[in-house]
Design a protein around this motif. Structure first.
Motif, PDB file in Angstrom:
ATOM      1  N   ASP A 167      33.385 -62.931  -6.398  1.00  0.00           N
ATOM      2  CA  ASP A 167      34.564 -63.286  -5.253  1.00  0.00           C
ATOM      3  C   ASP A 167      33.866 -63.659  -3.934  1.00  0.00           C
ATOM      4  O   ASP A 167      33.847 -62.681  -2.817  1.00  0.00           O
ATOM      5  N   PRO A 168      33.215 -64.760  -3.873  1.00  0.00           N
ATOM      6  CA  PRO A 168      32.610 -65.017  -2.653  1.00  0.00           C
ATOM      7  C   PRO A 168      33.269 -65.452  -1.414  1.00  0.00           C
ATOM      8  O   PRO A 168      34.398 -65.623  -1.469  1.00  0.00           O
ATOM      9  N   TRP A 169      32.859 -64.847  -0.109  1.00  0.00           N
ATOM     10  CA  TRP A 169      33.681 -65.148   0.995  1.00  0.00           C
ATOM     11  C   TRP A 169      32.705 -66.202   1.492  1.00  0.00           C
ATOM     12  O   TRP A 169      31.658 -66.045   2.066  1.00  0.00           O
ATOM     13  N   VAL A 170      33.441 -67.532   1.787  1.00  0.00           N
ATOM     14  CA  VAL A 170      32.551 -68.572   2.237  1.00  0.00           C
ATOM     15  C   VAL A 170      32.785 -69.137   3.555  1.00  0.00           C
ATOM     16  O   VAL A 170      32.270 -69.962   4.013  1.00  0.00           O
ATOM     17  N   GLU A 171      33.765 -68.419   4.467  1.00  0.00           N
ATOM     18  CA  GLU A 171      34.174 -68.817   5.786  1.00  0.00           C
ATOM     19  C   GLU A 171      32.829 -69.050   6.451  1.00  0.00           C
ATOM     20  O   GLU A 171      32.826 -69.772   7.483  1.00  0.00           O
ATOM     21  N   PRO A 172      31.869 -68.209   6.658  1.00  0.00           N
ATOM     22  CA  PRO A 172      30.788 -68.117   7.547  1.00  0.00           C
ATOM     23  C   PRO A 172      30.034 -69.511   7.637  1.00  0.00           C
ATOM     24  O   PRO A 172      29.131 -69.668   8.352  1.00  0.00           O
ATOM     25  N   PHE A 173      30.085 -70.382   6.529  1.00  0.00           N
ATOM     26  CA  PHE A 173      29.351 -71.529   6.205  1.00  0.00           C
ATOM     27  C   PHE A 173      30.039 -72.597   6.770  1.00  0.00           C
ATOM     28  O   PHE A 173      31.312 -72.840   6.934  1.00  0.00           O
ATOM     29  N   ALA A 174      29.025 -73.709   7.379  1.00  0.00           N
ATOM     30  CA  ALA A 174      29.597 -74.885   7.827  1.00  0.00           C
ATOM     31  C   ALA A 174      30.418 -75.611   6.738  1.00  0.00           C
ATOM     32  O   ALA A 174      30.359 -75.618   5.754  1.00  0.00           O
ATOM     33  N   PRO A 175      31.362 -76.738   7.321  1.00  0.00           N
ATOM     34  CA  PRO A 175      32.174 -77.305   6.552  1.00  0.00           C
ATOM     35  C   PRO A 175      31.367 -78.152   5.271  1.00  0.00           C
ATOM     36  O   PRO A 175      32.037 -78.391   4.312  1.00  0.00           O
ATOM     37  N   GLU A 196      42.021 -62.630  -8.301  1.00  0.00           N
ATOM     38  CA  GLU A 196      43.274 -63.452  -8.031  1.00  0.00           C
ATOM     39  C   GLU A 196      43.618 -63.179  -6.499  1.00  0.00           C
ATOM     40  O   GLU A 196      44.138 -64.118  -6.021  1.00  0.00           O
ATOM     41  N   ALA A 197      43.446 -62.097  -5.883  1.00  0.00           N
ATOM     42  CA  ALA A 197      43.709 -61.911  -4.386  1.00  0.00           C
ATOM     43  C   ALA A 197      43.082 -63.174  -3.600  1.00  0.00           C
ATOM     44  O   ALA A 197      43.595 -63.685  -2.823  1.00  0.00           O
ATOM     45  N   PHE A 198      41.594 -63.241  -3.676  1.00  0.00           N
ATOM     46  CA  PHE A 198      40.963 -64.358  -3.206  1.00  0.00           C
ATOM     47  C   PHE A 198      41.157 -65.764  -3.482  1.00  0.00           C
ATOM     48  O   PHE A 198      41.219 -66.511  -2.847  1.00  0.00           O
ATOM     49  N   THR A 199      41.795 -65.978  -5.108  1.00  0.00           N
ATOM     50  CA  THR A 199      42.073 -67.224  -5.522  1.00  0.00           C
ATOM     51  C   THR A 199      43.260 -67.681  -4.730  1.00  0.00           C
ATOM     52  O   THR A 199      43.302 -68.854  -4.280  1.00  0.00           O
ATOM     53  N   ILE A 200      44.451 -66.844  -4.495  1.00  0.00           N
ATOM     54  CA  ILE A 200      45.565 -67.188  -3.777  1.00  0.00           C
ATOM     55  C   ILE A 200      45.574 -67.379  -2.112  1.00  0.00           C
ATOM     56  O   ILE A 200      46.363 -67.574  -1.384  1.00  0.00           O
ATOM     57  N   TRP A 201      44.243 -66.974  -1.836  1.00  0.00           N
ATOM     58  CA  TRP A 201      43.867 -66.920  -0.377  1.00  0.00           C
ATOM     59  C   TRP A 201      43.360 -68.382  -0.089  1.00  0.00           C
ATOM     60  O   TRP A 201      42.159 -68.705  -0.503  1.00  0.00           O
ATOM     61  N   VAL A 203      42.636 -70.899   1.961  1.00  0.00           N
ATOM     62  CA  VAL A 203      41.582 -71.315   2.886  1.00  0.00           C
ATOM     63  C   VAL A 203      40.159 -71.217   2.312  1.00  0.00           C
ATOM     64  O   VAL A 203      39.397 -71.857   2.144  1.00  0.00           O
ATOM     65  N   ASN A 204      40.109 -69.949   1.819  1.00  0.00           N
ATOM     66  CA  ASN A 204      38.632 -69.476   1.140  1.00  0.00           C
ATOM     67  C   ASN A 204      38.458 -70.314  -0.145  1.00  0.00           C
ATOM     68  O   ASN A 204      37.321 -70.645  -0.324  1.00  0.00           O
ATOM     69  N   PHE A 205      39.554 -70.395  -0.864  1.00  0.00           N
ATOM     70  CA  PHE A 205      39.519 -70.653  -2.243  1.00  0.00           C
ATOM     71  C   PHE A 205      39.413 -72.184  -2.540  1.00  0.00           C
ATOM     72  O   PHE A 205      38.583 -72.782  -3.012  1.00  0.00           O
ATOM     73  N   ASP A 206      40.077 -72.880  -1.427  1.00  0.00           N
ATOM     74  CA  ASP A 206      39.799 -74.456  -1.603  1.00  0.00           C
ATOM     75  C   ASP A 206      38.388 -74.665  -1.120  1.00  0.00           C
ATOM     76  O   ASP A 206      37.808 -75.710  -1.888  1.00  0.00           O
ATOM     77  N   ARG A 207      37.790 -73.944  -0.202  1.00  0.00           N
ATOM     78  CA  ARG A 207      36.447 -74.457  -0.080  1.00  0.00           C
ATOM     79  C   ARG A 207      35.296 -73.885  -0.938  1.00  0.00           C
ATOM     80  O   ARG A 207      34.257 -74.622  -1.274  1.00  0.00           O
ATOM     81  N   LEU A 208      35.761 -72.754  -1.625  1.00  0.00           N
ATOM     82  CA  LEU A 208      34.902 -72.272  -2.835  1.00  0.00           C
ATOM     83  C   LEU A 208      35.007 -73.587  -3.849  1.00  0.00           C
ATOM     84  O   LEU A 208      33.962 -73.830  -4.483  1.00  0.00           O
ATOM     85  N   GLN A 209      36.035 -73.854  -4.303  1.00  0.00           N
ATOM     86  CA  GLN A 209      36.169 -75.004  -5.254  1.00  0.00           C
ATOM     87  C   GLN A 209      35.118 -76.292  -5.059  1.00  0.00           C
ATOM     88  O   GLN A 209      34.581 -76.742  -5.635  1.00  0.00           O
ATOM     89  N   GLU A 210      35.235 -76.734  -3.568  1.00  0.00           N
ATOM     90  CA  GLU A 210      34.612 -77.722  -3.152  1.00  0.00           C
ATOM     91  C   GLU A 210      33.046 -77.583  -3.459  1.00  0.00           C
ATOM     92  O   GLU A 210      32.449 -78.648  -3.753  1.00  0.00           O
ATOM     93  N   GLY A 296      44.457 -59.367 -16.685  1.00  0.00           N
ATOM     94  CA  GLY A 296      43.099 -59.591 -17.175  1.00  0.00           C
ATOM     95  C   GLY A 296      42.899 -61.026 -17.816  1.00  0.00           C
ATOM     96  O   GLY A 296      41.577 -60.958 -18.295  1.00  0.00           O
ATOM     97  N   GLU A 297      43.744 -61.973 -18.037  1.00  0.00           N
ATOM     98  CA  GLU A 297      43.302 -63.158 -18.495  1.00  0.00           C
ATOM     99  C   GLU A 297      42.439 -63.881 -17.508  1.00  0.00           C
ATOM    100  O   GLU A 297      42.205 -63.743 -16.268  1.00  0.00           O
ATOM    101  N   LEU A 298      41.359 -64.687 -18.245  1.00  0.00           N
ATOM    102  CA  LEU A 298      40.368 -65.256 -17.398  1.00  0.00           C
ATOM    103  C   LEU A 298      40.685 -66.775 -17.346  1.00  0.00           C
ATOM    104  O   LEU A 298      40.883 -67.508 -18.394  1.00  0.00           O
ATOM    105  N   PHE A 299      41.135 -67.151 -16.097  1.00  0.00           N
ATOM    106  CA  PHE A 299      41.508 -68.472 -15.752  1.00  0.00           C
ATOM    107  C   PHE A 299      40.304 -69.475 -15.581  1.00  0.00           C
ATOM    108  O   PHE A 299      39.726 -68.900 -14.518  1.00  0.00           O
ATOM    109  N   VAL A 300      40.064 -70.294 -15.848  1.00  0.00           N
ATOM    110  CA  VAL A 300      38.902 -71.264 -15.802  1.00  0.00           C
ATOM    111  C   VAL A 300      39.334 -72.375 -14.886  1.00  0.00           C
ATOM    112  O   VAL A 300      40.328 -73.000 -15.310  1.00  0.00           O
ATOM    113  N   HIS A 301      38.749 -72.522 -13.714  1.00  0.00           N
ATOM    114  CA  HIS A 301      38.915 -73.805 -12.882  1.00  0.00           C
ATOM    115  C   HIS A 301      38.182 -74.785 -12.976  1.00  0.00           C
ATOM    116  O   HIS A 301      38.360 -75.948 -13.028  1.00  0.00           O
ATOM    117  N   ILE A 302      36.733 -74.441 -13.182  1.00  0.00           N
ATOM    118  CA  ILE A 302      35.576 -75.550 -13.229  1.00  0.00           C
ATOM    119  C   ILE A 302      34.720 -75.030 -14.363  1.00  0.00           C
ATOM    120  O   ILE A 302      34.161 -73.796 -14.215  1.00  0.00           O
TER     121      ILE A 302
END
Length: 302
Positions: A167-175, A196-201, A203-210, A296-302
């Motif tokens: 559950d990384p919090w990535v907001e502190p990093f540059a764009p 899931e809570a951080f995935t539907i957040w 702003v954070n999850f879009d940056r994490l995917q990038e 409990g299902e493991l959803f794979v994004h990447i």
């Protein structure tokens, strides 16, 4: 769990032969308001698999409390309102403070490993070929910071070949994102597990995917991004099992451990085959969204 202080370390070759004949090392960094003890389930499960886990107690005032080793005073969690900036400087938000905390944490990890090398245990631990960096939330941000920044002066780069980010919090990093510095020709492989809570957040999850997509920009680097459905941010810690109403916590810890072990042992690709799909988010209540799927299902994004 029975514990023994300063227990002798068994010869790794007697139990788990490895290319270097030593126990593999995992360095774990806790999240905001966490401590070295609030991830005992996650860390002890890894230790039971034959890993030496170095779980840090950060002194950047991000935990509930710690004893200052120099003064002996008890120090508590530091709120942004308590930070005193230079005269005339007023940061727009608390991110500059978090960036300074990340720098403090980075230095702590290098210093902790330096001190660990002087212990009697160090001779039986692999400190030269593969250090595994792990963390939760702000601890995952700490891991990313370690990987993407050069070492402090007077220190050599750490031989980190694998990283576990919960559950990384990535907001502190540059764009541009905290892409890891190359270690030779390859980047460390990465296992990123989100709640899931951080995935539907968004702003954070879009940056994490990038970040993960950019991390996996060539076929040589394995990087995985997954979500455990119906999980909360604190479920990766002991808090998910300490309170009687948090029934899902044990399942999240078990599922996380199983996935992490497959990653460390190189068998995750086979397990995740055909599990990737398009994420669909549904509105279940006026102010509640969730990802379609089973708890409990493991959803794979990447």
């Amino acid at each position: 769990m029975p514990l023994s202080k300063d227990a002798p370390v068994r010869n790794s070759e007697e139990i788990r032969p490895s290319p270097v004949g030593k126990w593999p090392l995992i360095v774990f960094s806790h999240g905001l308001a966490g401590t070295r003890n609030t991830y005992s389930q996650f860390c002890s499960n890894l230790a039971s698999e034959g890993y030496v886990v170095l779980s840090l107690e950060h002194r950047d005032r991000s935990g509930p409390a710690f004893i200052d080793p120099k003064s002996g005073d008890e120090q508590h969690y530091f709120k942004i309102e308590q930070v005193k900036w230079e005269k005339g400087y007023a940061p727009p938000d608390h991110m500059p403070w978090k960036v300074e905390q990340l720098e403090f944490r980075r230095n702590e990890i290098y210093e902790a490993l330096k001190a660990f090398r002087t212990t009697d245990v160090a001779g039986q631990v692999d400190l030269e070929q593969n250090i595994i960096m792990a963390g939760h939330s702000f601890g995952s941000a700490t891991s990313l910071s370690i990987l993407s920044q050069p070492p402090p002066s007077d220190f050599e780069p750490l031989p980190i070949r694998q990283t576990i980010l919960l559950d990384p919090w990535v907001e502190p990093f540059a764009p541009s994102g905290p892409l890891p510095l190359p270690l030779g020709e390859e980047r460390p492989t990465a296992c990123v597990i989100a709640s899931e809570a951080f995935t539907i957040w968004d702003v954070n999850f879009d940056r994490l995917q990038e970040i993960v997509k950019a991390w996996k920009d060539n076929e040589k680097t394995a990087a995985y991004l997954m979500t455990i459905l119906r999980s909360g941010h604190s479920d990766f810690s002991d808090f998910g099992i300490l309170v009687p109403w948090a029934k899902r916590g044990a399942g999240v810890i078990k599922g996380t451990h199983e996935t992490v072990m497959k990653f460390l042992q190189g068998s995750l690709d086979a397990d995740l085959k055909d599990k990737g799909k398009v994420m669909e988010i549904e509105q279940v209540k006026k102010n509640k969204r969730q990802i379609k799927g089973e708890p409990g299902e493991l959803f794979v994004h990447i």
